[in-house]
Scaffold this active site. Structure first.
Site, PDB file in Angstrom:
ATOM      1  N   PHE A 121       0.820  -1.218   0.000  1.00 51.45           N
ATOM      2  CA  PHE A 121       0.000   0.000   0.000  1.00 51.45           C
ATOM      3  C   PHE A 121       0.849   1.261   0.000  1.00 51.45           C
ATOM      4  O   PHE A 121       0.376   2.330  -0.399  1.00 51.45           O
ATOM      5  CB  PHE A 121      -0.966  -0.012   1.194  1.00 51.45           C
ATOM      6  N   LYS A 122       2.096   1.162   0.420  1.00 51.77           N
ATOM      7  CA  LYS A 122       2.952   2.345   0.462  1.00 51.77           C
ATOM      8  C   LYS A 122       3.137   2.965  -0.921  1.00 51.77           C
ATOM      9  O   LYS A 122       3.411   4.158  -1.045  1.00 51.77           O
ATOM     10  CB  LYS A 122       4.323   1.999   1.056  1.00 51.77           C
TER      11      LYS A 122
END
Length: 484
Positions: A121-122
């Site tokens: 998700f980063k």
């Protein structure tokens, strides 16, 4: 839109300045002077936008000093065709997870945030941050030496977003032996000259403390133009706000227009450093109809203790467990300061006072404010263990859902404790399960292979500098390798 410090010792700065600043000069964190608001009409007008255009609309509320056309271009470059596997960038996937609560079909839904280049998700914030930082540096005519700390996924997402960027060098601290083989290979195999990986003796919190010590040395910070891409960077927080709006819009696509204005969802967020869920807190304050924000912790459940008791007790490195959801092996959450700033009425003097007490005693007691955590801010929490992760990965898979990674499993497990009949629950995905094959094999008996586009990653030569937990050694390394 201007940005102030949680501790009150910084003159208001612009969004572009906050992007490059990292920690505020008084040791606090940059926050909006006033939170932007989104009306129901404005929200509805965004329904037909693709992800890049929606992100530009949300970010334009924060980045008021950046030309709107330039911002749109940066978002298209960050989220456009070829950068993410899924055509819609952030797909929503219903889960067949069983629970004892009678919920609507599809009420437990996964928000797919791991379609980017590093499968985590980063990437959602980092791809934008790479574009916006390069833009801000070019306007300012300067360079930036980024110092970061990672427990697993931040490092690779930052490095993939910033590799080869003009005027930027990256110094990424990671804990020796505390990440998966996949996570280490993603970072350490990069050969770009502007990327410097540093493996620190200790745990993530030691890396984070080193970052704060070096960034807090204002003379050194100014001499070497230090910035950060950790979740304390306001650009990351603002970029993550966008996918909360996207998730609500996609979750309400089948809802009648009459219901949409008051249609609420709850969102569960696996959390270690409190950055991802803070973005949800900001989205809720902006007017997005979120009922509950559910924080999911692993065995390092300092934040769960805080949201259940009102007492925050950061743990030492020795007390921080090495778990099977390693990106959440954090015992001191940097972004919690921004939430506490809101709890204390956005009063920087009160914040500075309680932080002095925290530094002196190792404990912060806000138990008198505890009822407000859920009643006013919608925040609740829970803990998941290794056994919970294994069982959840197995049950979701056996119910016909996707194989999920262990951090997402923490989220699904805790989400199941807060399901309500009339409120759909969304769970923010953390990463692809291929990054954590051991626990997937334990849970399902399935040996996941490497994604096709990353075949051979584990065999690539790795480049990393091992270093003791020592600030002078880190300063010396930065001095020798910084972009000037």
């Amino acid at each position: 839109m201007k940005y102030i410090s949680t501790r009150g010792g910084m003159q208001p700065i612009s969004y572009s300045e906050a992007l490059l600043e990292g920690l505020a000069i008084d040791g606090g964190l940059a926050v909006p002077a006033t939170m932007p608001e989104v009306t129901a009409t404005q929200l509805e007008s965004w329904r037909g936008l693709d992800y890049a255009d929606l992100a530009a609309e949300v970010l334009a509320l924060f980045a008021t000093d950046i030309d709107r056309d330039d911002l749109g271009r940066m978002c298209r470059d960050a989220y456009g065709h070829g950068k993410f596997v899924a055509d819609d960038v952030v797909p929503l996937v219903p889960l067949g997870f069983e629970s004892n609560t009678p919920v609507k079909p599809g009420a437990l839904t996964l928000v797919g945030l791991s379609e980017g280049p590093t499968l985590a998700f980063k990437d959602m914030a980092m791809q934008y941050l790479g574009q916006s930082m390069e833009y801000a540096l070019a306007r300012k005519g300067t360079v930036l030496n980024i110092i970061g700390a990672t427990s697993g996924d931040t490092g690779s997402a930052a490095e993939y977003a910033l590799r080869g960027k003009e005027g930027i060098s990256v110094f990424m601290l990671s804990p020796q032996g505390r990440m998966s083989d996949f996570q280490r290979a993603q970072m350490y195999s990069l050969a770009d000259e502007n990327i410097h990986n540093i493996a620190v003796e200790g745990v993530f919190d030691d890396c984070q403390n080193l970052l704060k010590v070096v960034s807090g040395d204002l003379d050194f910070k100014q001499a070497y133009n230090l910035g950060t891409v950790n979740s304390i960077n306001l650009g990351r927080i603002s970029a993550q706000v966008a996918y909360y709006f996207w998730a609500w819009l996609r979750a309400t696509d089948a809802v009648s227009a009459e219901e949409r204005a008051t249609y609420r969802i709850s969102v569960t967020v696996p959390s270690g450093n409190f950055g991802n869920i803070l973005s949800g807190h900001y989205a809720r304050q902006m007017g997005l109809p979120i009922h509950r924000l559910v924080l999911a912790a692993n065995e390092n459940n300092v934040l769960d203790e805080f949201f259940r008791t009102g007492i925050y007790r950061p743990r030492s490195s020795a007390e921080t467990h090495a778990t099977s959801s390693p990106s959440m092996d954090i015992s001191k959450a940097s972004n919690l300061e921004r939430f506490i700033f809101d709890v204390l009425g956005r009063d920087p003097q009160r914040l500075a006072e309680v932080w002095l007490k925290l530094d002196a005693t190792g404990e912060l007691d806000l138990s008198e404010e505890l009822p407000r955590f859920e009643a006013e801010f919608g925040l609740v929490s829970g803990t998941s263990t290794h056994e919970d992760r294994v069982q959840t990965i197995r049950e979701v898979h056996e119910a016909g859902g996707p194989i999920i990674d262990p951090h997402t499993a923490d989220g699904v497990k805790v989400a199941s404790e807060y399901l309500e009949a009339d409120v759909p629950m969304l769970v923010l995905e953390t990463a692809k399960p291929e990054k954590f094959p051991e626990i997937v094999l334990e849970a399902t008996g399935i040996a996941l292979g490497m994604p096709e586009h990353l075949a051979g990653l584990l065999e690539l030569p790795q480049r990393v500098t091992e270093m003791p937990n020592d600030a002078p050694a880190l300063r010396q390394f930065i001095e020798a390798n910084a972009t000037q």
